[in-house]
Design an enzyme around this catalytic site. Sequence first.
Site, PDB file in Angstrom:
ATOM      1  N   CYS A 241       0.808  -1.230   0.000  1.00  0.00           N
ATOM      2  CA  CYS A 241       0.000   0.000   0.000  1.00  0.00           C
ATOM      3  C   CYS A 241       0.837   1.274   0.000  1.00  0.00           C
ATOM      4  O   CYS A 241       0.779   2.052  -0.955  1.00  0.00           O
ATOM      5  CB  CYS A 241      -0.906   0.012   1.224  1.00  0.00           C
ATOM      6  SG  CYS A 241      -2.098  -1.319   1.222  1.00  0.00           S
TER       7      CYS A 241
HETATM    8  N1  LIG Z   1      -2.605  -6.264   1.520  1.00  0.00           N
HETATM    9  C1  LIG Z   1      -3.073  -5.261   2.220  1.00  0.00           C
HETATM   10  O1  LIG Z   1      -2.728  -5.132   3.385  1.00  0.00           O
HETATM   11  C2  LIG Z   1      -4.036  -4.256   1.635  1.00  0.00           C
HETATM   12  C3  LIG Z   1      -4.645  -3.346   2.511  1.00  0.00           C
HETATM   13  C4  LIG Z   1      -5.560  -2.440   2.011  1.00  0.00           C
HETATM   14  C5  LIG Z   1      -5.844  -2.431   0.654  1.00  0.00           C
HETATM   15  N2  LIG Z   1      -5.227  -3.300  -0.199  1.00  0.00           N
HETATM   16  C6  LIG Z   1      -5.610  -3.222  -1.612  1.00  0.00           C
HETATM   17  O2  LIG Z   1      -6.444  -4.333  -1.921  1.00  0.00           O
HETATM   18  C7  LIG Z   1      -6.206  -4.786  -3.246  1.00  0.00           C
HETATM   19  C8  LIG Z   1      -5.827  -6.258  -3.230  1.00  0.00           C
HETATM   20  O3  LIG Z   1      -4.634  -6.398  -2.505  1.00  0.00           O
HETATM   21  P1  LIG Z   1      -4.150  -7.787  -1.924  1.00  0.00           P
HETATM   22  O4  LIG Z   1      -3.098  -7.459  -0.932  1.00  0.00           O
HETATM   23  O5  LIG Z   1      -5.296  -8.642  -1.494  1.00  0.00           O
HETATM   24  O6  LIG Z   1      -3.495  -8.431  -3.240  1.00  0.00           O
HETATM   25  P2  LIG Z   1      -3.061  -9.940  -3.460  1.00  0.00           P
HETATM   26  O7  LIG Z   1      -2.049  -9.935  -4.533  1.00  0.00           O
HETATM   27  O8  LIG Z   1      -2.747 -10.600  -2.154  1.00  0.00           O
HETATM   28  O9  LIG Z   1      -4.384 -10.653  -3.989  1.00  0.00           O
HETATM   29  C9  LIG Z   1      -4.971 -10.333  -5.201  1.00  0.00           C
HETATM   30  C10 LIG Z   1      -5.573 -11.607  -5.765  1.00  0.00           C
HETATM   31  O10 LIG Z   1      -6.255 -11.267  -6.977  1.00  0.00           O
HETATM   32  C11 LIG Z   1      -6.079 -12.321  -7.876  1.00  0.00           C
HETATM   33  N3  LIG Z   1      -6.362 -11.867  -9.233  1.00  0.00           N
HETATM   34  C12 LIG Z   1      -5.559 -11.193 -10.085  1.00  0.00           C
HETATM   35  N4  LIG Z   1      -6.207 -10.952 -11.236  1.00  0.00           N
HETATM   36  C13 LIG Z   1      -7.439 -11.483 -11.094  1.00  0.00           C
HETATM   37  C14 LIG Z   1      -8.566 -11.553 -11.942  1.00  0.00           C
HETATM   38  N5  LIG Z   1      -8.553 -11.032 -13.167  1.00  0.00           N
HETATM   39  N6  LIG Z   1      -9.669 -12.176 -11.477  1.00  0.00           N
HETATM   40  C15 LIG Z   1      -9.693 -12.721 -10.241  1.00  0.00           C
HETATM   41  N7  LIG Z   1      -8.648 -12.699  -9.394  1.00  0.00           N
HETATM   42  C16 LIG Z   1      -7.542 -12.070  -9.827  1.00  0.00           C
HETATM   43  C17 LIG Z   1      -4.652 -12.769  -7.639  1.00  0.00           C
HETATM   44  O11 LIG Z   1      -4.419 -14.073  -8.139  1.00  0.00           O
HETATM   45  C18 LIG Z   1      -4.558 -12.684  -6.124  1.00  0.00           C
HETATM   46  O12 LIG Z   1      -4.906 -13.886  -5.498  1.00  0.00           O
HETATM   47  C19 LIG Z   1      -5.118  -3.867  -3.800  1.00  0.00           C
HETATM   48  O13 LIG Z   1      -5.728  -2.813  -4.475  1.00  0.00           O
HETATM   49  C20 LIG Z   1      -4.449  -3.331  -2.558  1.00  0.00           C
HETATM   50  O14 LIG Z   1      -3.872  -2.068  -2.789  1.00  0.00           O
HETATM   51  C21 LIG Z   1      -4.338  -4.219   0.272  1.00  0.00           C
END
Ligand SMILES: NC(=O)c1ccc[n+]([C@@H]2O[C@H](COP(=O)([O-])OP(=O)(O)OC[C@H]3O[C@@H](n4cnc5c(N)ncnc54)[C@H](O)[C@@H]3O)[C@@H](O)[C@H]2O)c1
Length: 440
Positions: free
Chosen positions: A275
């Site tokens: 983030c």
């Molecule tokens: N990790 C954190 O602590 C956190 C906190 C707040 C916000 N976010 C935001 O949340 C969002 C997701 O982050 P995350 O940490 O869960 O990412 P991540 O990489 O852990 O998970 C994302 C998932 O999406 C899947 N994916 C990719 N393309 C896809 C598609 N076309 N269809 C279905 N699934 C698909 C991936 O395989 C993966 O499993 C981002 O925008 C991030 O900025 C993350």
Amino acid sequence: MSEIAEILKHKIENREALVTILGLGYVGLPLAMVAHDAGYPVLGYDVDHQKVDLLQAGRCYIKHLRPEKVEEMARSKTFEATDDAKKLAAADILILCIPTPLTKQREPDMTFVDATLETVAGALRPGQLVVLESTTYPGTTDERLKSRLEMTGLVCGKDFFLAYSPEREDPGNKEYGTFNTPKVIGGVDPVSGDLAETFYASIVQKVVRVRDARTAEATKLTENVFRAVNIALVNELKVIYDRMGIDVWDVLDAASTKPFGFMRFNPGPGWGGHCIPLDPFYLSWKAKEYGQSSNFIEHAGEVNIRMPEYVIEKLIRALNDRKKSVKGSRILILGVAYKKDIDDPRESPAFEIIDKLLRLGAEVQYHDPHIPQLPQMRAWPNLPEMRSIELTPSEISACDAVLIVTDHSSVDYDSLSRNAPLIIDTRGIYARPSSKIVKA
Ligand SMILES: NC(=O)c1ccc[n+]([C@@H]2O[C@H](COP(=O)([O-])OP(=O)(O)OC[C@H]3O[C@@H](n4cnc5c(N)ncnc54)[C@H](O)[C@@H]3O)[C@@H](O)[C@H]2O)c1
């Protein structure tokens, strides 16, 4: 509320709505868990077949989550993980938790959002609620998502509903998780906002309804800009005070005794996680469209990006004082996760530090109790395969310097300081510098 919206609301209130989470990563998986806890049938969709198979087998791949809950979901008849997009047509609520990284030019990379949007558009039918949770620039939901989904011929706010609700997950935080962290919600239109509010109020402790989706998007970015800027501020102060012979951690300990008007942030070897190093640039990019510059964000980026270099400079000087060059020295990196006690290496400054040290000719090893093998990172394709070594007194004393990147709690820092010839401490572990401890 129209009849179609009433039907969805009724399904939500009776826990009959099929909740589909698209993207089962750090954000999507805990969300699937709390929706399942609340009694909803949940369908998890991911393009990563490995994750789908693990979930179907009841196995949790994120260390800090509840593994017993994943087992329970797999055993229950109300959870399924799939990579089959055709199953999404049955969904009542579709929540997008997909990555929003930056391009090499540090601009929003919307390829994951767009790909998922195609999947959602293919499954869209009247009466569904679509919610974006991924962090993004203000306007994504009511510009990009709405226009693509309306290309199906269905009308937002009438046939389907659309909202934004940012995730505020703090991996490893034992006090606050998905359930008890207040959830900000903004609808593209009032009915969409009402439906999203009804749904989230049924799965988390508290919801905070804001005026619209843009306000919700901006709220998330503001929270992360705030952190990025304050981390940069203490990192900048660290460098200034170091030149003055003042220990920034001593200063922060003292400043933190002020009961009002001060909030502590800690300096470190850079910034990390999915983030803070990325999200602020979503805002600065969008601000340009309005002819606005974002000097705080740009400056915070410059300061934080410079930190790994600063830490390495401190190491080089300390080795030089011992008549050693970095070339040929054995350097042990302590911690490659981006923060303590978690297994998430994304955007960790450890990778840049390891890469730079290897280029300088150092022999580099690492220890991280949470990351047994150095993961392959897109941004660092040339790093060799490495495994975490055991932190034994003989391994510690055999190296020329230990560089603490992550302050994991399980490390015995007394033993480390007894056995290491030199420690570069970027986390303020040791209260006092000594002949062998250099704070950086
Ligand atoms: N990790 C954190 O602590 C956190 C906190 C707040 C916000 N976010 C935001 O949340 C969002 C997701 O982050 P995350 O940490 O869960 O990412 P991540 O990489 O852990 O998970 C994302 C998932 O999406 C899947 N994916 C990719 N393309 C896809 C598609 N076309 N269809 C279905 N699934 C698909 C991936 O395989 C993966 O499993 C981002 O925008 C991030 O900025 C993350």
